[in-house]
Design an enzyme around this catalytic site. Structure first.
Site, PDB file in Angstrom:
ATOM      1  N   SER A 117      47.961  49.031 -48.544  1.00  0.00           N
ATOM      2  CA  SER A 117      48.467  48.172 -47.084  1.00  0.00           C
ATOM      3  C   SER A 117      49.629  47.816 -47.063  1.00  0.00           C
ATOM      4  O   SER A 117      50.052  46.716 -47.816  1.00  0.00           O
ATOM      5  CB  SER A 117      46.699  46.453 -46.829  1.00  0.00           C
ATOM      6  OG  SER A 117      47.116  46.095 -45.649  1.00  0.00           O
ATOM      7  N   ARG A 139      40.598  52.949 -55.629  1.00  0.00           N
ATOM      8  CA  ARG A 139      39.712  53.596 -53.989  1.00  0.00           C
ATOM      9  C   ARG A 139      40.026  55.094 -54.081  1.00  0.00           C
ATOM     10  O   ARG A 139      39.794  56.076 -53.874  1.00  0.00           O
ATOM     11  CB  ARG A 139      39.991  53.292 -53.240  1.00  0.00           C
ATOM     12  CG  ARG A 139      38.741  51.814 -52.846  1.00  0.00           C
ATOM     13  CD  ARG A 139      39.706  50.951 -51.784  1.00  0.00           C
ATOM     14  NE  ARG A 139      38.557  49.372 -51.609  1.00  0.00           N
ATOM     15  CZ  ARG A 139      39.014  48.650 -51.081  1.00  0.00           C
ATOM     16  NH1 ARG A 139      39.496  48.733 -50.079  1.00  0.00           N
ATOM     17  NH2 ARG A 139      38.245  47.418 -50.864  1.00  0.00           N
ATOM     18  N   ARG A 146      34.256  48.547 -52.977  1.00  0.00           N
ATOM     19  CA  ARG A 146      35.310  46.307 -53.317  1.00  0.00           C
ATOM     20  C   ARG A 146      35.309  45.901 -54.932  1.00  0.00           C
ATOM     21  O   ARG A 146      33.525  45.205 -55.391  1.00  0.00           O
ATOM     22  CB  ARG A 146      34.520  45.655 -52.321  1.00  0.00           C
ATOM     23  CG  ARG A 146      35.134  44.761 -52.431  1.00  0.00           C
ATOM     24  CD  ARG A 146      34.436  44.209 -51.440  1.00  0.00           C
ATOM     25  NE  ARG A 146      35.047  44.530 -49.961  1.00  0.00           N
ATOM     26  CZ  ARG A 146      35.866  44.347 -49.142  1.00  0.00           C
ATOM     27  NH1 ARG A 146      35.980  42.985 -49.372  1.00  0.00           N
ATOM     28  NH2 ARG A 146      35.489  45.148 -47.894  1.00  0.00           N
ATOM     29  N   ARG A 150      41.037  39.534 -57.434  1.00  0.00           N
ATOM     30  CA  ARG A 150      39.687  39.088 -56.216  1.00  0.00           C
ATOM     31  C   ARG A 150      38.487  38.356 -56.900  1.00  0.00           C
ATOM     32  O   ARG A 150      37.612  39.627 -56.929  1.00  0.00           O
ATOM     33  CB  ARG A 150      40.177  39.852 -54.872  1.00  0.00           C
ATOM     34  CG  ARG A 150      41.443  40.754 -55.043  1.00  0.00           C
ATOM     35  CD  ARG A 150      41.828  41.509 -54.102  1.00  0.00           C
ATOM     36  NE  ARG A 150      43.791  41.357 -53.577  1.00  0.00           N
ATOM     37  CZ  ARG A 150      44.091  42.623 -52.689  1.00  0.00           C
ATOM     38  NH1 ARG A 150      42.749  42.900 -52.102  1.00  0.00           N
ATOM     39  NH2 ARG A 150      45.648  42.409 -53.338  1.00  0.00           N
ATOM     40  N   GLU A 182      39.860  52.034 -47.474  1.00  0.00           N
ATOM     41  CA  GLU A 182      42.041  51.440 -47.461  1.00  0.00           C
ATOM     42  C   GLU A 182      42.664  52.105 -48.903  1.00  0.00           C
ATOM     43  O   GLU A 182      41.951  51.022 -50.198  1.00  0.00           O
ATOM     44  CB  GLU A 182      41.367  50.320 -46.947  1.00  0.00           C
ATOM     45  CG  GLU A 182      43.364  49.387 -47.020  1.00  0.00           C
ATOM     46  CD  GLU A 182      42.981  48.157 -46.851  1.00  0.00           C
ATOM     47  OE1 GLU A 182      42.417  47.978 -46.118  1.00  0.00           O
ATOM     48  OE2 GLU A 182      43.722  46.767 -47.505  1.00  0.00           O
TER      49      GLU A 182
END
Length: 379
Positions: free
Chosen positions: A308, A346, A233, A218, A305
């Site tokens: 999802s 994470r 991130r 990403r 998070e």
RNA sequence: GGAGGAGUGGCUGAGCGGUUGAAGGCACCCGACUUGAAAUCGGGCAGCGGGGCAACCCGCUCGUGAGUUCGAAUCUCACCUCCUCCGCCA
């Protein structure tokens, strides 16, 4: 339009019949030539209108499911449930980047040298832990939850990217190749769901439950400055993804079950987490309903998070022409769902920060030990 | 990357400008024969979109897209995919 085509079809047959008898058909041929020209003109108009319409439709987001709370941003998300208790420390818990560096398992400076900021490099026990997590998560989902393991490509064509909704709107969020019309997968959702693009499935094939490990890429365009420290991130991370293809009737129940399957990972590892039902404004473009799993990370003092879980209902299925034949033999758009089960980066943060000890060593959860040659800690 | 070959219905496989949406076979469904089954015989059987209460009717579809033609599965061009050989390569 259809009437004109019908006329052309019928009279062309007559021309054939006349010629077969050796008769002259030049009058008919001249008339049909005109009809064909009319058809061509109308056809071009129709095609253009349809193309414009479809291009516009690709930018229309999925409407939220009625059970989704209103709200513009994360503050309106609803906590559905919570599991586990945040650990109590008799010392000040450190953030993962300090722990990882001290233990020699996380080498961010060298990763930046090789690739740039936003990349990670794990070393020794840190790298070994990834291999353990990979085996542990895939075993859990395939053996206990009934998913079929997939090892898909991660260089993806534009049709597939459009099918799951990344294109055309989110082109800038993804990495594109320079010399080939391919994109790096931002999530295994893309290759795995698109396995069934342009197919008509029988009801008895459903639900299809797939899980896959892939790296994910990403660009994180537009999130500059957010979560820049450590490995919260990053541009490249690893993830085990769960994907379901269901009938419209069962997708809601399958969604709940999928969330539970993802939660099972965190429960087995003993990590405290909460399940958030996202409000309409915090959901992605494609989802009709979405639960986030957020794991508590005491070092950064935040809920992060790690999963999802979305029900896209017919949104992706319509884009990718994925259908189910119902009992009456009619084809309807299938429903698609997916969720991380779970994301590695994470999860590492959570493992390091929750299971750290005063001396900076890390206790490893029981469930992982069979995957780590019985090892119980990193020090 | 280079040279060849091929893409037709669920599968296989004919068709190579004119009632061909497509022969034959397999599979599948219905029926007959049989105590039952197999075998055999008779019949049915592509998809998508639209119209009609219905019987049916119309359009699109032979990898995809353009083109030639009154008419294309059949001719032309481009692209995609697969196969074989050579080269390269984890």
């Amino acid at each position: 339009m259809d009437a004109l085509k019908n006329r052309r079809n019928l009279e062309s047959k007559e021309v054939g019949a006349l010629k077969a008898k050796g008769q002259d058909a030049s009058a008919e041929i001249a008339a049909m030539k005109q009809v064909s020209e009319q058809i061509a003109a109308l056809d071009a108009q129709l095609r253009e209108a349809e193309t414009t319409r479809e291009e516009k439709l690709l930018y229309v987001p999925n409407p939220p499911h009625p059970s989704v709370p209103d709200g513009a941003a994360a503050e309106s998300n609803r906590e559905v449930r919570r599991w586990g208790a945040p650990p109590a420390f008799d010392f000040a818990p450190k953030p993962h980047w300090e722990l990882g560096e001290k233990l020699g398992i996380l080498d961010l400076p060298r990763a930046a040298k090789v690739s740039g900021s936003g990349f990670t490099c794990l070393r020794g026990a840190g790298a070994r832990l990834q291999r353990a997590l990979l085996g542990f998560m895939l075993d859990l989902h395939t053996q206990k939850h009934g998913y079929t393991e997939i090892w898909p490509p991660v260089l993806i064509n534009a049709k597939s990217m459009t099918g799951t909704g990344q294109l055309p709107k989110f082109a800038e969020d993804m990495y594109a190749l320079r010399d080939d019309p391919l994109w790096l997968a931002p999530t295994a959702e893309v290759p795995v769901t698109n396995l069934y693009r342009d197919e008509v499935l029988r009801a008895d094939q459903l639900p299809i439950k797939l899980c896959a490990y892939t790296p994910c890429f990403r660009r994180e365009a537009g999130s500059a400055g957010k979560d820049t420290r450590g490995m919260i991130r990053v541009h490249q991370f690893d993830k085990v993804e769960l994907v379901k293809i269901t009938s419209p009737e069962t997708s809601s129940a399958e969604h709940e079950a999928l969330v539970r399957d993802a939660e099972a990972v965190l429960q087995a590892l003993g990590l405290p987490y909460r399940v958030m039902l996202l409000c309409a404004g915090d959901m992605g473009f494609c989802a009709a309903k979405c639960y986030d799993l957020e794991v508590w990370c005491p070092g950064v003092n935040a809920w992060l998070e790690v999963s999802s879980c979305s029900n896209f209902e017919a949104f992706q299925a319509r884009r990718m022409n994925l259908r189910v034949k119902d009992a009456e033999g009619r084809n309807r758009a299938a429903h698609t769902l997916n969720g991380s089960g779970v994301a590695f980066a994470r999860l590492n943060v959570a493992l390091l920060e929750n299971f750290q000890r005063a001396d900076g060593s890390i206790a490893l959860p029981e469930a992982l030990r069979p995957y780590l040659d019985g090892r119980a800690e990193i020090r």
